[in-house]
Design a protein around this motif. Structure first.
Motif, PDB file in Angstrom:
ATOM      1  N   ILE A  64      87.888 -52.152 -20.721  1.00  0.00           N
ATOM      2  CA  ILE A  64      86.698 -51.351 -20.411  1.00  0.00           C
ATOM      3  C   ILE A  64      85.467 -52.022 -21.000  1.00  0.00           C
ATOM      4  O   ILE A  64      85.442 -52.343 -22.201  1.00  0.00           O
ATOM      5  CB  ILE A  64      86.818 -49.928 -21.006  1.00  0.00           C
ATOM      6  N   PHE A  65      84.443 -52.224 -20.159  1.00  0.00           N
ATOM      7  CA  PHE A  65      83.189 -52.831 -20.593  1.00  0.00           C
ATOM      8  C   PHE A  65      82.050 -51.867 -20.249  1.00  0.00           C
ATOM      9  O   PHE A  65      81.886 -51.469 -19.097  1.00  0.00           O
ATOM     10  CB  PHE A  65      82.959 -54.168 -19.890  1.00  0.00           C
ATOM     11  N   ASN A  66      81.272 -51.496 -21.266  1.00  0.00           N
ATOM     12  CA  ASN A  66      80.129 -50.620 -21.032  1.00  0.00           C
ATOM     13  C   ASN A  66      79.016 -51.358 -20.307  1.00  0.00           C
ATOM     14  O   ASN A  66      78.985 -52.597 -20.260  1.00  0.00           O
ATOM     15  CB  ASN A  66      79.605 -50.059 -22.349  1.00  0.00           C
ATOM     16  N   ALA A  67      78.059 -50.584 -19.791  1.00  0.00           N
ATOM     17  CA  ALA A  67      76.974 -51.168 -18.998  1.00  0.00           C
ATOM     18  C   ALA A  67      76.124 -52.153 -19.788  1.00  0.00           C
ATOM     19  O   ALA A  67      75.457 -53.012 -19.201  1.00  0.00           O
ATOM     20  CB  ALA A  67      76.091 -50.052 -18.436  1.00  0.00           C
ATOM     21  N   ASP A  68      76.150 -52.069 -21.127  1.00  0.00           N
ATOM     22  CA  ASP A  68      75.378 -53.012 -21.941  1.00  0.00           C
ATOM     23  C   ASP A  68      76.116 -54.318 -22.186  1.00  0.00           C
ATOM     24  O   ASP A  68      75.619 -55.197 -22.883  1.00  0.00           O
ATOM     25  CB  ASP A  68      74.967 -52.371 -23.269  1.00  0.00           C
ATOM     26  N   GLY A  69      77.326 -54.457 -21.633  1.00  0.00           N
ATOM     27  CA  GLY A  69      78.087 -55.701 -21.749  1.00  0.00           C
ATOM     28  C   GLY A  69      79.152 -55.697 -22.810  1.00  0.00           C
ATOM     29  O   GLY A  69      79.972 -56.621 -22.876  1.00  0.00           O
ATOM     30  N   GLY A  70      79.172 -54.670 -23.673  1.00  0.00           N
ATOM     31  CA  GLY A  70      80.144 -54.634 -24.758  1.00  0.00           C
ATOM     32  C   GLY A  70      81.474 -54.050 -24.325  1.00  0.00           C
ATOM     33  O   GLY A  70      81.531 -53.109 -23.521  1.00  0.00           O
ATOM     34  N   GLU A  71      82.560 -54.600 -24.869  1.00  0.00           N
ATOM     35  CA  GLU A  71      83.898 -54.092 -24.576  1.00  0.00           C
ATOM     36  C   GLU A  71      84.239 -52.967 -25.548  1.00  0.00           C
ATOM     37  O   GLU A  71      83.957 -53.055 -26.741  1.00  0.00           O
ATOM     38  CB  GLU A  71      84.940 -55.203 -24.683  1.00  0.00           C
TER      39      GLU A  71
END
Length: 290
Positions: A64-71
């Motif tokens: 899962i990767f959030n919209a800010d690029g972080g996993e």
């Protein structure tokens, strides 16, 4: 080179789904941000990647990767969409499925109406599970729960819940008027949370019915947050406000959550929106606004 993708949502929490089993997918923070951007990309709260399992007791690895690029560690609505996606793409006909996430194994089953039940895995409440720094704070006991006061405006008295990812849940009189847009980001970025936190706002309708809004790490407020809904139910039961099972109304749809103090199960809808192809090189070239 192009990647095939599927756009999906679970109760309005929307995702770009990528098949890393039959395709070679290399995600970078830039590519995730470009895929998730609602003006320059496809648009999503999270980008979800299905890969071959690394463990013998799992069918697939689910990232899962959030919209800010972080996993991040877990996404309950995404987990439901993961099962529907795997079956839709013909990657497996197994039902239930066992998925490897960052913190362990979750078990998921799709029903004939395309709702999915997720066994959400372990739930913890001690501050170190998030982790959360309690230095200088006085705990308040309510039922079986422990509340901590954060210096937001107005102050927030929160329950701490770790369902693979961290949550801080507070009770409000009305989620429609709750200060989600201001207090949410203040809680999310509070330095006491080592890895930031998902900020939940829960309105109790009755002992089997709540309304929830969540300001998510790296995504902002979403129309639904599966782990956030589960965290609210667990916190409400521990406070003596709720009894299992609980209907959870989010801004994007309704979830059903049952918790017996050990096993936490969530059932909710999935939907396929559209499919398409995208070029990773084109994603690399998008100049995203700061």
């Amino acid at each position: 080179m192009t990647w095939h993708f599927t756009k999906m949502h679970g109760a309005g929490n929307d995702f770009v789904m990528l098949d890393g089993v039959t395709q070679s997918i290399e995600l970078t923070p830039q590519r995730v941000r470009a895929l998730a951007h609602r003006q320059f990309g496809i648009g999503a709260d999270q980008v979800l990647l299905v890969e071959p399992a690394r463990r013998p007791d799992a069918d697939f690895r689910y990232r899962i990767f959030n919209a800010d690029g972080g996993e991040v560690e877990h996404c309950g609505n995404g987990a439901r969409c993961f099962v529907r996606f795997v079956h839709h793409r013909g990657l497996s006909s197994a039902n239930p499925l066992r998925a490897e996430i960052a913190t362990g194994i979750i078990v998921l089953a799709e029903h004939e109406d395309h709702t999915v039940t997720v066994d959400m895995g372990s739930t913890r409440f001690e501050p170190e599970a998030l982790p959360f720094d309690t230095t200088g704070l006085e705990p308040v006991s309510v039922g079986e729960d422990t509340l901590w006061t954060l210096p937001t405006t107005p102050p927030s008295q929160v329950s701490l819940v770790a369902i693979s990812n961290p949550h801080a849940v507070q009770v409000v009189d009305n989620v429609d008027t709750a200060p989600v847009a201001t207090v949410g980001p203040a809680i999310e970025s509070d330095p006491r949370f080592a890895h930031r936190v998902n900020a939940g706002f829960m309105q109790v309708i009755d002992t089997h019915h709540i309304r929830v809004r969540v300001y998510e790490r790296g995504a902002g407020e979403t129309l639904a947050c599966g782990t956030g809904a589960c965290a609210a139910v667990a916190a409400g039961i521990r406070r003596g406000l709720l009894q299992s099972p609980v209907r959870v109304d989010t801004r994007g749809g309704t979830l059903s959550i049952a918790w017996d103090g050990a096993q936490l199960r969530m059932t909710g809808p999935t939907a396929i929106v559209f499919e398409g192809q995208v070029s990773p090189e084109a994603l690399d070239a998008i100049a995203l606004p700061a």
